[in-house]
Design a protein around this motif. Structure first.
Motif, PDB file in Angstrom:
ATOM      1  N   SER A   1       0.867  14.319  -5.047  1.00 23.85           N
ATOM      2  CA  SER A   1       0.492  13.819  -6.227  1.00 23.85           C
ATOM      3  C   SER A   1       0.339  12.340  -6.421  1.00 23.85           C
ATOM      4  N   ARG A   2      -0.350  11.903  -7.573  1.00 21.55           N
ATOM      5  CA  ARG A   2      -0.500  10.599  -7.549  1.00 21.55           C
ATOM      6  C   ARG A   2       0.759   9.751  -7.473  1.00 21.55           C
ATOM      7  N   ASP A   3       1.713  10.098  -8.355  1.00 22.28           N
ATOM      8  CA  ASP A   3       2.933   9.313  -8.021  1.00 22.28           C
ATOM      9  C   ASP A   3       3.540   9.174  -6.685  1.00 22.28           C
TER      10      ASP A   3
ATOM     11  N   VAL B   1       1.308   6.719  -4.604  1.00 30.15           N
ATOM     12  CA  VAL B   1       1.501   5.467  -5.168  1.00 30.15           C
ATOM     13  C   VAL B   1       2.735   4.729  -4.572  1.00 30.15           C
TER      14      VAL B   1
ATOM     15  N   GLU C   1      -3.290   2.920  -6.481  1.00 27.32           N
ATOM     16  CA  GLU C   1      -3.477   3.798  -7.806  1.00 27.32           C
ATOM     17  C   GLU C   1      -5.222   3.967  -8.076  1.00 27.32           C
TER      18      GLU C   1
ATOM     19  N   TYR D   1      -6.436   6.143  -5.330  1.00 25.60           N
ATOM     20  CA  TYR D   1      -6.108   7.765  -5.714  1.00 25.60           C
ATOM     21  C   TYR D   1      -7.150   8.149  -6.644  1.00 25.60           C
ATOM     22  N   ASP D   2      -7.418   7.503  -7.557  1.00 24.74           N
ATOM     23  CA  ASP D   2      -8.234   8.008  -8.733  1.00 24.74           C
ATOM     24  C   ASP D   2      -9.569   8.027  -8.508  1.00 24.74           C
TER      25      ASP D   2
END
Length: 165
Positions: free
Chosen positions: A2-4, A7, A22, A25-26
């Motif tokens: 996941s993004r979290d 990061v 961040e 990833y985005d």
């Protein structure tokens, strides 16, 4: 991941600059599952950042053998990197040289001296300080960003080695 989680794992690769992870990833158009694609994605974010963001990234780095190191306030990665170069074993005279060079460099360029110190020692670092103080601000800004990328590369390689051993 996941993004979290991403990061959490990679937000510290670029010193105190989770925004790099961040944005990587985005904006990832393909997987970030191997070291080469992850390294390039993070590098691309930094290279595409505004001058102000890049300057903030440079300013997020600690002085070498500086006050934060002496007071135990570095990140774990910075502590390990500086110790690996023997900066935790400086003589009082060497610490004074580092203090002088750190102050001179910051005054001249408005960001701290940055050097990927893996494989270096305090003597090589002091020599690099002396040499780089003669650079123009533009040359030194580019040099500092390249050193930041080298540091990130070393940190990523260590993370991948740890995860895959």
């Amino acid at each position: 991941m996941s993004r979290d989680e991403f990061v959490k794992h990679f937000g510290g690769i670029y010193e105190h600059s989770a925004w790099v992870a961040e944005q990587a990833y985005d904006h990832a158009s393909s997987g970030l599952n191997d070291i080469d694609s992850l390294t390039q994605s993070l590098r691309d974010v930094v290279d595409a950042a505004s001058h102000e963001q890049q300057l903030a990234l440079l300013r997020a780095h600690p002085d070498l053998a500086g006050k934060a190191a002496l007071q135990g306030e570095l990140t774990d990665a910075s502590t390990s990197e500086q110790a690996g170069a023997g900066l935790d074993q400086c003589t009082p005279e060497e610490l004074e040289c580092f203090k002088h060079f750190n102050e001179s460099y910051l005054s001249r360029f408005d960001f701290p001296f940055i050097m990927a110190v893996k494989g270096a020692n305090r003597h090589l670092i002091l020599a690099a300080f002396e040499k780089r103080l003669t650079n123009s601000r533009d040359v030194e800004f580019k040099t500092a960003l390249e050193e930041v990328h080298k540091i990130a590369g070393f940190r990523l390689a260590a993370w991948f080695e740890e995860e895959h051993s």
